[in-house]
Write a protein that holds these residues in place. Structure first.
Motif, PDB file in Angstrom:
ATOM      1  N   VAL A 216       1.491  -6.938   4.938  1.00  0.00           N
ATOM      2  CA  VAL A 216       0.241  -7.542   4.464  1.00  0.00           C
ATOM      3  C   VAL A 216      -0.835  -6.531   4.814  1.00  0.00           C
ATOM      4  N   ALA A 217      -1.106  -5.624   3.880  1.00  0.00           N
ATOM      5  CA  ALA A 217      -1.900  -4.429   4.203  1.00  0.00           C
ATOM      6  C   ALA A 217      -3.156  -4.373   3.348  1.00  0.00           C
ATOM      7  N   CYS A 218      -4.281  -4.310   4.012  1.00  0.00           N
ATOM      8  CA  CYS A 218      -5.589  -4.377   3.348  1.00  0.00           C
ATOM      9  C   CYS A 218      -6.287  -3.020   3.371  1.00  0.00           C
ATOM     10  N   GLY A 219      -6.942  -2.677   2.269  1.00  0.00           N
ATOM     11  CA  GLY A 219      -7.758  -1.463   2.240  1.00  0.00           C
ATOM     12  C   GLY A 219      -6.929  -0.215   2.482  1.00  0.00           C
ATOM     13  N   ALA A 220      -7.408   0.655   3.382  1.00  0.00           N
ATOM     14  CA  ALA A 220      -6.723   1.929   3.623  1.00  0.00           C
ATOM     15  C   ALA A 220      -5.304   1.724   4.149  1.00  0.00           C
ATOM     16  N   ASP A 221      -5.062   0.632   4.910  1.00  0.00           N
ATOM     17  CA  ASP A 221      -3.693   0.349   5.377  1.00  0.00           C
ATOM     18  C   ASP A 221      -2.720   0.309   4.192  1.00  0.00           C
ATOM     19  N   GLY A 222      -3.178  -0.301   3.109  1.00  0.00           N
ATOM     20  CA  GLY A 222      -2.314  -0.474   1.941  1.00  0.00           C
ATOM     21  C   GLY A 222      -2.028   0.817   1.210  1.00  0.00           C
ATOM     22  N   ALA A 223      -2.761   1.876   1.530  1.00  0.00           N
ATOM     23  CA  ALA A 223      -2.541   3.161   0.869  1.00  0.00           C
ATOM     24  C   ALA A 223      -1.354   3.908   1.467  1.00  0.00           C
ATOM     25  N   ASP A 224      -0.858   3.441   2.610  1.00  0.00           N
ATOM     26  CA  ASP A 224       0.385   3.968   3.181  1.00  0.00           C
ATOM     27  C   ASP A 224       1.478   2.943   2.882  1.00  0.00           C
ATOM     28  N   PRO A 225       2.414   3.275   1.973  1.00  0.00           N
ATOM     29  CA  PRO A 225       3.379   2.263   1.517  1.00  0.00           C
ATOM     30  C   PRO A 225       4.202   1.642   2.650  1.00  0.00           C
ATOM     31  N   HIS A 226       4.244   2.288   3.831  1.00  0.00           N
ATOM     32  CA  HIS A 226       5.066   1.746   4.909  1.00  0.00           C
ATOM     33  C   HIS A 226       4.255   1.155   6.054  1.00  0.00           C
ATOM     34  N   ASP A 227       2.934   1.094   5.882  1.00  0.00           N
ATOM     35  CA  ASP A 227       2.092   0.468   6.907  1.00  0.00           C
ATOM     36  C   ASP A 227       2.213  -1.045   6.752  1.00  0.00           C
ATOM     37  N   ARG A 228       2.543  -1.745   7.847  1.00  0.00           N
ATOM     38  CA  ARG A 228       2.700  -3.197   7.762  1.00  0.00           C
ATOM     39  C   ARG A 228       1.362  -3.923   7.730  1.00  0.00           C
ATOM     40  N   GLY A 229       0.293  -3.226   8.069  1.00  0.00           N
ATOM     41  CA  GLY A 229      -1.034  -3.831   8.049  1.00  0.00           C
ATOM     42  C   GLY A 229      -1.360  -4.522   9.353  1.00  0.00           C
ATOM     43  N   SER A 230      -2.638  -4.543   9.690  1.00  0.00           N
ATOM     44  CA  SER A 230      -3.063  -5.225  10.912  1.00  0.00           C
ATOM     45  C   SER A 230      -4.555  -5.505  10.835  1.00  0.00           C
ATOM     46  N   GLY A 231      -4.989  -6.497  11.593  1.00  0.00           N
ATOM     47  CA  GLY A 231      -6.418  -6.782  11.721  1.00  0.00           C
ATOM     48  C   GLY A 231      -6.968  -7.656  10.610  1.00  0.00           C
ATOM     49  N   PRO A 232      -8.263  -7.920  10.684  1.00  0.00           N
ATOM     50  CA  PRO A 232      -8.902  -8.831   9.735  1.00  0.00           C
ATOM     51  C   PRO A 232      -8.793  -8.346   8.291  1.00  0.00           C
ATOM     52  N   LEU A 233      -8.540  -9.287   7.386  1.00  0.00           N
ATOM     53  CA  LEU A 233      -8.538  -8.985   5.953  1.00  0.00           C
ATOM     54  C   LEU A 233      -9.975  -9.018   5.454  1.00  0.00           C
ATOM     55  N   GLU A 234     -10.240  -8.138   4.491  1.00  0.00           N
ATOM     56  CA  GLU A 234     -11.612  -7.996   4.017  1.00  0.00           C
ATOM     57  C   GLU A 234     -11.742  -8.346   2.543  1.00  0.00           C
ATOM     58  N   PRO A 235     -12.909  -8.875   2.171  1.00  0.00           N
ATOM     59  CA  PRO A 235     -13.159  -9.101   0.748  1.00  0.00           C
ATOM     60  C   PRO A 235     -13.427  -7.763   0.057  1.00  0.00           C
ATOM     61  N   ASP A 236     -13.331  -7.768  -1.264  1.00  0.00           N
ATOM     62  CA  ASP A 236     -13.637  -6.586  -2.078  1.00  0.00           C
ATOM     63  C   ASP A 236     -12.678  -5.430  -1.802  1.00  0.00           C
ATOM     64  N   GLU A 237     -11.534  -5.728  -1.184  1.00  0.00           N
ATOM     65  CA  GLU A 237     -10.519  -4.697  -0.905  1.00  0.00           C
ATOM     66  C   GLU A 237      -9.185  -5.150  -1.492  1.00  0.00           C
ATOM     67  N   LEU A 238      -8.366  -4.156  -1.849  1.00  0.00           N
ATOM     68  CA  LEU A 238      -7.006  -4.457  -2.298  1.00  0.00           C
ATOM     69  C   LEU A 238      -6.160  -4.885  -1.096  1.00  0.00           C
ATOM     70  N   ILE A 239      -5.359  -5.937  -1.294  1.00  0.00           N
ATOM     71  CA  ILE A 239      -4.449  -6.412  -0.246  1.00  0.00           C
ATOM     72  C   ILE A 239      -3.030  -6.424  -0.825  1.00  0.00           C
ATOM     73  N   VAL A 240      -2.159  -5.562  -0.272  1.00  0.00           N
ATOM     74  CA  VAL A 240      -0.771  -5.463  -0.746  1.00  0.00           C
ATOM     75  C   VAL A 240       0.098  -6.380   0.108  1.00  0.00           C
ATOM     76  N   ILE A 241       0.866  -7.255  -0.545  1.00  0.00           N
ATOM     77  CA  ILE A 241       1.776  -8.143   0.178  1.00  0.00           C
ATOM     78  C   ILE A 241       3.189  -7.907  -0.335  1.00  0.00           C
ATOM     79  N   ASP A 242       4.055  -7.421   0.553  1.00  0.00           N
ATOM     80  CA  ASP A 242       5.443  -7.078   0.199  1.00  0.00           C
ATOM     81  C   ASP A 242       6.358  -7.878   1.127  1.00  0.00           C
ATOM     82  N   ILE A 243       7.180  -8.753   0.534  1.00  0.00           N
ATOM     83  CA  ILE A 243       8.035  -9.662   1.321  1.00  0.00           C
ATOM     84  C   ILE A 243       9.487  -9.435   0.931  1.00  0.00           C
ATOM     85  N   PHE A 244      10.350  -9.257   1.937  1.00  0.00           N
ATOM     86  CA  PHE A 244      11.774  -9.015   1.652  1.00  0.00           C
ATOM     87  C   PHE A 244      12.646  -9.851   2.582  1.00  0.00           C
ATOM     88  N   PRO A 245      12.774 -11.138   2.269  1.00  0.00           N
ATOM     89  CA  PRO A 245      13.515 -12.066   3.124  1.00  0.00           C
ATOM     90  C   PRO A 245      15.023 -11.970   2.923  1.00  0.00           C
TER      91      PRO A 245
END
Lengths: 398, 398
Positions: A216-245
């Motif tokens: 769940v990677a927001c903003g610059a985090d989402g620009a690294d395909p392997h970053d799991r993401g961290s911290g507050p989500l922001e408006p006006d930014e892309l948020i990538v959600i990749d789930i593999f159960p």
């Protein structure tokens, strides 16, 4: 049960190489063994494929379950080879080797092919007992299980249903958050990547699935395909959600990615979203039995390059643009054959592959759109039923 | 970070055997490699222990994370050995072998010891390139990591905190259920093993832990120590709850079992509960550095046999009574060294072990009580803070 497993390519290998059997010595981590035996256990067990059958060797503790669950033709307890006495007389290590030697002799096997990851301790031990042990270098079982049976596709579809429920929950959280001081807010607290990940995982658990990682990677985090993401989500930014159960009972994975933005991510982000969606559609339109994974990858690259972005095809050292392959097989492993990349060979009906182009740049963020499809003779069946759209909505997965 | 790892027994082995290095080639499933390198990754990576350092070889994708997280002395990218070119020229399999041969040469290593589970494909491939590869048969690294550093004990304690929260949630569900028509009922529906398991898992997830299996076994199910339990929970029956979560970040496990009964399980069940608790206390009182695991096991068996129940010591074929060992080591694996069983050797300060006697009989059900303790010079530190009592209470874990 996966009763339609066709091991004939493995048996042909044994015949051509003039080897009596194929031996696997591993535990639940090994998907090849789970596939061949129809059984899995936390502790090591052994599977022997001979020219006429599949034979399982398990502890007494696992015997009952193996007898009822396994698709193997025979199940034998370690006690049949006096395992406890062998261990008492020779120690755990040598005792296990002697038990295995007796098991092989029992099945008239004097030479075995083994997978590359077969334990060296077992291989060298069996060799000391006069057995011929050679490595099968091509991963024949991994190749066989790339082509799914109907039963397997049903299991993957079921995991994708759980995935859709989890994605819907994540999308709802983003859609219904308040926006305060430049962050998404829920119940008066910043809504973080970690919060959304936890809700995804809880939803999956309630649907019988587990997973180790979620993105769940927001903003610059989402620009690294392997970053799991961290911290507050922001408006006006892309948020990538990749789930593999992974389904906890069957072991089959699913895989899906969506990209959302609350508010206004800007024209460039919107353009990248549209281009990614076009690349996704172009790749999907290319999928069919007989087409290569490389062809499908090229179709995605064509769209992205035509729109003016880099790919690893246009620049092997690119650090922005489309910087990964278009997809991969999904089954008992989250990454398995076939590859949908420049190295991807011919697709076959029954292959299950992800189609997941993306465009990345730290200055803009990341976009990725991913569905899971089964290859058919004349195209594909999409195993994913989840709306594609940048605006998050609550309860709007279709 | 686990910076106090002492690899001197491994280096002594290398010196005595006159071998240049110890090589591990595995992935996240291998706790020995995680321990030695301070790093884990889903895809295979390699760790080399030489007489003067620990050296890691990882993909470019993992390089950044490995450089910041690993405790290894050096981290090298595959690209340093032209991995992509080697794969292009020689194929994936032989290319990987050549990269490893170059990595070993770079560290002046011409002979390696490997763990028993080292891949045969890699071992045979390196041998073809003239390297001497021998199996280290005793599991020295597994032995080393049986003795925990202070940092490790802190991680295990943290996992046990999550476990306590999950057990409290399970106990609360049983304590507050209604009783109707011979089953426990919540919100008008039968309360099942599966329901309680799900709530346990959700609670663990919210505390940063995951787990593959949980035991919530009622009545006759609980008499089989490995039955996970299923179906509606019943009043007046023993309910065994065994939870063994793993922290998702650190990888350290915890382990705890409690047995509850709603209503009146009967005099015989109550007697077995009391005897199990006495055995648990006797075992705990025996624990100290210098005592053997066998001594601790004997202390539990003494109590149970004196009360008139069978053990595997009084009858190796017993199917009722105390039919497993008293405990096992817990760390990066849920079952690891040392053993608290007839085969258990000398305990050392820093060992973390479970103490979990039980008494089983399908006619009465199962009882098991389990805490997790760290062995100290003159006794133990109990890492578990959870009340022992047959009556379930809501919010009464202490």
């Amino acid at each position: 049960m996966n009763v339609d497993v066709d091991l004939s390519p493995l048996r042909e290998y044994l015949s051509v190489e003039n080897v009596d059997g194929y031996l696997i010595d591993d535990d639940a981590a090994d998907s090849d063994q789970r596939y061949v035996s129809g059984f899995t256990a936390p502790d090591p067990y052994q599977t022997l494929v001979t020219r006429d059958g599949v034979h399982l060797l398990v502890s007494g503790l696992e015997y009952g379950r193996a007898s009822s669950e396994a698709t193997a033709d025979s199940v034998t307890r370690r006690a049949a080879y006096d395992y406890q006495r062998l261990v008492a007389d020779h120690g755990q290590y040598e005792g296990t080797i002697r038990m295995l030697a007796a098991f092989l002799e029992d099945h008239d096997v004097a030479s075995v092919a083994v997978p590359r990851n077969f334990p060296t301790g077992t291989a060298d031990g069996l060799r000391e007992h006069g057995l011929a042990v050679t490595v099968e270098p091509d991963g024949i079982v991994t190749d066989i299980r790339a082509t799914k049976t109907d039963w397997e596709i049903d299991q993957i579809r079921a995991s994708q249903r759980a995935n859709e429920a989890a994605m819907a929950r994540a999308e709802e959280l983003i859609a219904t958050a308040d926006v305060e001081d430049g962050v998404l807010v829920r119940d008066g607290e910043p809504l973080t990547s970690e919060d959304v990940t936890e809700e995804i995982e809880v939803t999956l658990l309630r649907h019988g699935c587990a997973l180790d990682e979620t993105i769940v990677a927001c903003g610059a985090d989402g620009a690294d395909p392997h970053d799991r993401g961290s911290g507050p989500l922001e408006p006006d930014e892309l948020i990538v959600i990749d789930i593999f159960p992974r389904d906890k009972e069957t072991g089959y994975f699913a895989d899906m990615t969506r990209t959302f933005a609350r508010g206004e991510p800007g024209d460039e982000a919107r353009r990248r979203y549209d281009v990614t969606r076009e690349a996704y559609e172009a790749a999907l339109e290319t999928v069919a039995a007989g087409v290569t994974g490389a062809d499908v990858h090229d179709a995605a690259c064509d769209v992205i390059e035509d729109a003016g972005y880099e790919t690893l095809r246009s620049d092997p050292n690119a650090e922005t643009g489309f910087i990964h392959s278009t997809g991969h097989g999904v089954g008992l492993d989250i990454h398995e054959e076939p590859s949908v990349s420049p190295a991807g060979g011919e697709l076959q009906a029954g292959h299950v592959i992800s189609i997941e182009p993306g465009i990345y740049d730290p200055a803009v963020g990341g976009v990725r759109i991913e569905d899971l499809v089964a290859v058919t003779e004349d195209g594909y069946e999409n195993l994913t039923a989840y709306r594609i759209g940048l605006e998050p909505t609550a309860g709007g997965r279709q």
